[in-house]
Write an enzyme that holds these catalytic residues in place. Structure first.
Site, PDB file in Angstrom:
ATOM      1  CB  SER A 183      -0.803  -0.001   1.337  1.00 44.93           C
ATOM      2  OG  SER A 183      -1.638  -1.194   1.306  1.00 44.93           O
TER       3      SER A 183
HETATM    4  N1  SAH Z   1      -0.687  -4.498   4.215  1.00 45.98           N
HETATM    5  C1  SAH Z   1       0.042  -5.007   2.882  1.00 45.98           C
HETATM    6  C2  SAH Z   1      -0.686  -4.871   1.552  1.00 45.98           C
HETATM    7  C3  SAH Z   1      -1.080  -5.813   0.929  1.00 45.98           C
HETATM    8  S1  SAH Z   1      -2.275  -5.900  -0.390  1.00 45.98           S
HETATM    9  C4  SAH Z   1       1.570  -4.121   2.753  1.00 45.98           C
HETATM   10  O1  SAH Z   1       1.782  -3.412   3.763  1.00 45.98           O
HETATM   11  O2  SAH Z   1       2.011  -4.423   1.939  1.00 45.98           O
HETATM   12  C5  SAH Z   1      -3.407  -6.786   0.202  1.00 45.98           C
HETATM   13  C6  SAH Z   1      -3.193  -8.380   0.532  1.00 45.98           C
HETATM   14  O3  SAH Z   1      -4.554  -8.948   0.982  1.00 45.98           O
HETATM   15  C7  SAH Z   1      -2.768  -8.993  -0.411  1.00 45.98           C
HETATM   16  O4  SAH Z   1      -1.545  -9.888  -0.182  1.00 45.98           O
HETATM   17  C8  SAH Z   1      -3.695 -10.222  -0.555  1.00 45.98           C
HETATM   18  O5  SAH Z   1      -3.172 -11.545  -0.930  1.00 45.98           O
HETATM   19  C9  SAH Z   1      -4.300 -10.139   0.910  1.00 45.98           C
HETATM   20  N2  SAH Z   1      -5.819 -10.989   0.599  1.00 45.98           N
HETATM   21  C10 SAH Z   1      -6.763 -10.708   0.080  1.00 45.98           C
HETATM   22  N3  SAH Z   1      -7.879 -11.179   0.313  1.00 45.98           N
HETATM   23  C11 SAH Z   1      -7.350 -11.876   1.846  1.00 45.98           C
HETATM   24  C12 SAH Z   1      -8.081 -12.722   2.516  1.00 45.98           C
HETATM   25  N4  SAH Z   1      -9.470 -13.229   2.291  1.00 45.98           N
HETATM   26  N5  SAH Z   1      -7.356 -13.243   3.701  1.00 45.98           N
HETATM   27  C13 SAH Z   1      -6.213 -12.671   3.612  1.00 45.98           C
HETATM   28  N6  SAH Z   1      -5.429 -11.940   2.903  1.00 45.98           N
HETATM   29  C14 SAH Z   1      -5.994 -11.574   1.762  1.00 45.98           C
END
Ligand code: SAH
Length: 205
Positions: A51
């Site tokens: 993000s």
């Molecule tokens: N907080 C992260 C952002 C990652 S993007 C950072 O600091 O980089 C969002 C993430 O949510 C992705 O890795 C995706 O695989 C995950 N995601 C989507 N649906 C999900 C679910 N049901 N359970 C767990 N993770 C999920």
């Protein structure tokens, strides 16, 4: 990066202090290190992104707004590369962070351990179910947006707790939603439009 974020409205200083402690360049691929402190999202593999710093700061500022004491237990849904979990770890006593893609789960676990973060537990699982073993949570923050807020998250939100998540809005786009668990029930506020990756059910191993 933090100096620039400080100029934006409604940023909580405690969040900015925690962000100042986390080396974002360690959480991105080596080829992207020179962009690590720009206000941009970056690819982290498996079609996912880290993000934008301003989005992390906004979400976490909303999560701790108005709170005078440190957060107790916090749930993050969507660990990705672990960056936001590391920032959260500086703001809460304990962080449980759930990721559904095994490769990212393993990456985040390694990054957090190498960064010396001791109070974050990365879990490989479907975050749409929350994570019952550490519930109830004072705060829940989602980094992926779905059609609605899963019931499990509401069930695992402590009384007095707050949830911040992107969610599909009635008009069709995605917007930030803030839900509070009060003695009289759940209050829901819809804020600005946002663009997060989709919240998906099931695991990818
Ligand atoms: N907080 C992260 C952002 C990652 S993007 C950072 O600091 O980089 C969002 C993430 O949510 C992705 O890795 C995706 O695989 C995950 N995601 C989507 N649906 C999900 C679910 N049901 N359970 C767990 N993770 C999920």
């Amino acid at each position: 990066m933090v100096q620039r974020l400080r100029q934006q409205p409604d940023m909580d200083e405690r969040v900015l202090q925690s962000m100042a402690q986390v080396p974002r360049h360690r959480f991105v691929e080596s080829a992207l290190v020179n962009q690590a402190y720009a206000d941009t999202s970056l690819p982290i593999g498996w079609g996912q992104t880290i993000s934008k710093p301003s989005v992390v700061a906004r979400m976490l500022s909303l999560l701790i707004h108005g709170r005078t004491s440190t957060l107790g237990r916090v749930l993050e849904v969507g660990t990705g590369c672990g960056y936001q979990a590391a920032v959260l770890a500086g703001l809460a006593r304990h962080v449980a962070s759930v990721e559904r893609i095994q490769g990212l789960y393993a990456l985040a676990k390694r990054q957090l351990s190498e960064s010396g973060v001791r109070n974050a537990n990365v879990v490989f699982g479907d975050g749409m179910r929350g994570y019952r073993p550490s519930a109830p949570y004072d705060g829940i923050v989602a980094a992926a947006g779905g059609e609605d807020i899963p019931q499990a998250w509401l069930d695992q939100l402590a009384l007095g707790g707050r949830l911040v998540a992107p969610c599909t809005s009635p008009s069709g786009g995605q917007s930030l939603v803030v839900i509070e668990h009060t003695v009289t029930g759940f209050t829901r506020q819809q804020l600005e439009a946002v663009q997060f990756v989709p919240l998906k059910s099931g695991l990818v191993s």
